[in-house]
Write an enzyme that holds these catalytic residues in place. Structure first.
Site, short mmCIF file in Angstrom:
data_model
loop_
_atom_site.label_atom_id
_atom_site.label_comp_id
_atom_site.label_asym_id
_atom_site.label_seq_id
_atom_site.Cartn_x
_atom_site.Cartn_y
_atom_site.Cartn_z
N ASP A 54 -7.07 -1.60 -4.26
CA ASP A 54 -8.07 -1.24 -3.26
C ASP A 54 -9.06 -0.22 -3.82
O ASP A 54 -10.26 -0.30 -3.58
CB ASP A 54 -7.39 -0.63 -2.02
CG ASP A 54 -6.46 -1.60 -1.32
OD1 ASP A 54 -6.66 -2.82 -1.43
OD2 ASP A 54 -5.52 -1.12 -0.66
N ASP B 277 0.86 -1.18 0.00
CA ASP B 277 0.00 0.00 0.00
C ASP B 277 0.90 1.23 0.00
O ASP B 277 1.96 1.22 0.62
CB ASP B 277 -0.89 0.01 1.24
CG ASP B 277 -1.97 -1.07 1.22
OD1 ASP B 277 -2.44 -1.40 0.11
OD2 ASP B 277 -2.34 -1.56 2.29
#
Length: 192
Positions: free
Chosen positions: A150, A131
């Site tokens: 995401d 991330d």
């Protein structure tokens, strides 16, 4: 030779839309993760853009969204695999562009994060998801850090809810409210 259904071309085009979207999301996700890993360090400086609205902060996430389930990485990988299988089975039958778009985004996102779970350290089915996008502050100070996969899952999920709210069926049809209202009012007149 089996007869060809008149809906077969529409269904195959929608399957193609799911596939193209999923592949594009997967490629964009993996390219951005490679760039993030090559240029950012965990806990290091977080470059910012858009006046500090977006920061690039590298975090390797063993869990799901909001770092939920950090000790269950292999279960999350199995869930992602199940999602991929279900979407692929559904996609071959759908004839709605909105459903196809929603499922393509979700499929691409699931494949992007699943590839991290399979191929990244610490090992197969235990890999941590990369991330790197942090909003409103660096290092997830105000909101969880996320990635392209995401984002695609979230947008696909919102679009799926919108599709359901609009009453668009899997086959692309909409129940006609006017028809139901007319039938109901006709039945009331017949009773009265």
């Amino acid at each position: 030779m089996a007869p060809v259904s008149p809906t077969a071309p529409a269904a195959s085009r929608k399957w193609g839309l799911v596939l193209v979207l999923a592949v594009l999301i997967l490629i964009a996700d993996q390219i951005t993760k490679v760039i993030a890993v090559a240029n950012l360090t965990e806990g290091g400086p977080s470059p910012r853009i858009l006046g500090g609205l977006v920061y690039f902060s590298l975090i390797r996430n063993p869990g799901a969204a909001f770092s939920i389930g950090t000790g269950m990485t292999w279960i999350l990988a199995i869930v992602a695999l199940a999602v991929v299988v279900v979407i692929i089975r559904m996609a071959s039958k759908l004839r709605s562009a909105m459903w196809a778009t929603s499922l393509g985004l979700i499929l691409g996102g699931a494949l992007g994060n699943l590839s991290d779970r399979i191929f990244r350290s610490p090992g197969v089915m235990r890999g941590h998801v990369v991330d790197f996008v942090s909003v409103f502050g660096p290092n997830a100070e105000h909101f969880p850090v996320f990635n392209v996969a995401d984002s695609a899952i979230t947008i696909g999920g919102v679009l799926l809810v919108l599709t359901a709210v609009l009453g668009i069926e899997f086959d692309g049809t909409r129940p006609r409210r006017e028809h139901r209202a007319t039938v109901a009012s006709g039945a009331d007149r017949a009773d009265g």
